[in-house]
Write an enzyme that holds these catalytic residues in place. Structure first.
Site, mmCIF file in Angstrom:
data_model
loop_
_atom_site.group_PDB
_atom_site.id
_atom_site.type_symbol
_atom_site.label_atom_id
_atom_site.label_comp_id
_atom_site.label_asym_id
_atom_site.label_seq_id
_atom_site.Cartn_x
_atom_site.Cartn_y
_atom_site.Cartn_z
ATOM 1 N N CYS A 265 -9.812 9.917 7.610
ATOM 2 C CA CYS A 265 -10.944 9.170 8.030
ATOM 3 C C CYS A 265 -10.737 7.713 7.929
ATOM 4 C CB CYS A 265 -12.235 9.353 7.436
ATOM 5 S SG CYS A 265 -12.449 8.686 5.495
ATOM 6 N N ASN B 97 -11.366 6.326 3.840
ATOM 7 C CA ASN B 97 -10.905 7.394 2.654
ATOM 8 C C ASN B 97 -11.646 7.195 1.549
ATOM 9 O OD1 ASN B 97 -7.921 7.964 0.792
ATOM 10 N ND2 ASN B 97 -9.303 9.605 1.755
ATOM 11 N N CYS C 1 -15.382 8.141 2.010
ATOM 12 C CA CYS C 1 -16.386 9.239 2.242
ATOM 13 C C CYS C 1 -15.935 10.519 2.713
ATOM 14 C CB CYS C 1 -17.322 8.424 3.276
ATOM 15 S SG CYS C 1 -18.439 6.931 2.352
ATOM 16 N N ARG C 2 -15.736 10.565 4.205
ATOM 17 C CA ARG C 2 -15.591 11.631 4.844
ATOM 18 C C ARG C 2 -14.429 12.468 4.402
ATOM 19 N NH1 ARG C 2 -16.074 9.095 10.449
ATOM 20 N NH2 ARG C 2 -15.308 7.509 9.541
ATOM 21 N N SER C 3 -13.257 11.788 4.490
ATOM 22 C CA SER C 3 -11.623 12.664 4.058
ATOM 23 C C SER C 3 -11.931 13.132 2.595
ATOM 24 C CB SER C 3 -10.623 11.952 4.584
ATOM 25 O OG SER C 3 -10.271 10.565 3.869
ATOM 26 N N ASP D 45 -19.836 8.670 10.506
ATOM 27 C CA ASP D 45 -19.582 7.828 9.232
ATOM 28 C C ASP D 45 -20.988 7.736 8.553
ATOM 29 O OD1 ASP D 45 -18.977 6.138 7.240
ATOM 30 O OD2 ASP D 45 -18.021 4.570 8.613
HETATM 31 P P1 4NP Z 1 -15.113 6.764 5.542
HETATM 32 O O1 4NP Z 1 -16.296 5.898 5.552
HETATM 33 O O2 4NP Z 1 -14.370 6.498 6.545
HETATM 34 O O3 4NP Z 1 -15.725 8.065 5.785
HETATM 35 O O4 4NP Z 1 -14.228 6.605 4.163
HETATM 36 C C1 4NP Z 1 -16.104 4.347 5.664
HETATM 37 C C2 4NP Z 1 -16.412 3.768 4.394
HETATM 38 C C3 4NP Z 1 -16.418 2.163 4.351
HETATM 39 C C4 4NP Z 1 -15.715 1.734 5.595
HETATM 40 C C5 4NP Z 1 -15.536 2.527 6.645
HETATM 41 C C6 4NP Z 1 -15.684 3.759 6.663
HETATM 42 N N1 4NP Z 1 -15.819 0.344 5.501
HETATM 43 O O5 4NP Z 1 -15.387 -0.397 6.634
HETATM 44 O O6 4NP Z 1 -15.979 -0.187 4.553
#
Ligand code: 4NP
Length: 166
Positions: A9, A12, A14-16, A128
């Protein structure tokens, strides 16, 4: 035969990591843990070294699923090391595809959107959940549970290959 899967994702956190944890949970439940190597990574580097988001870990824990991973950024070598890279949204897919072009011939991994495996949802991207409420984290887990079930069903015949007699 061991199959190597990498869930990707943006951050790294939340989703992945959730996809990794859900898939590992399915493997454990079905006694298949030794047939797969599973990891996750982000296309971005902001959260490198951090544990999964507290809200994501809490939502997974309510379903009995641990998310032990620490964030790392995807590297060119991952595209040679892993057999299959599962991306959470269109931007991740574009970023990984572009990395694969950069890696050239060594990039042997197949790259597929995670929700191309979903059976019970029509969505094509795992949203997200970072800036939303608790229900967003629950929805991510619902999507991933569905896609992980189908993904494992599809990969099982290949992972059982070494057991088959000629
Ligand atoms: P992920 O979510 O891609 O599912 O881990 C996110 C968490 C934080 C951020 C972006 C995506 N960020 O920009 O801080």
């Amino acid at each position: 035969m061991t199959q190597k899967l990498l869930f990707v994702c943006l951050g790294n956190i939340c989703r992945s990591p959730a996809a990794e944890g859900v898939f590992l949970h399915h493997l454990q439940e079905r006694g298949l843990s030794d047939r797969f190597v599973v990891d996750s990574a982000g296309t971005g580097s902001w959260h490198v070294g951090n544990p999964a988001d507290r809200r994501m870990r809490a939502a997974a824990q309510r379903r009995g699923i641990d998310l032990p991973s620490r964030a790392r950024q995807i590297e060119l070598s991952d595209l040679a090391e892993f057999d299959l890279v599962l991306t959470m949204d269109d931007a991740n897919f574009a970023a990984v595809t572009s990395l694969a072009k950069e890696a050239g011939a060594q990039a042997s991994a197949e790259i597929r959107p995670m929700l191309s495996y979903a059976r019970h949802f029509n969505e094509t991207e795992v949203p997200d959940p970072y800036y939303g409420g608790d229900e967003g984290f629950e929805h991510v887990l619902d999507l991933l549970d569905d896609a992980c079930t189908a993904l494992l069903d599809e990969l099982l015949p290949a992972s059982a290959g070494s057991e088959r007699q000629p």
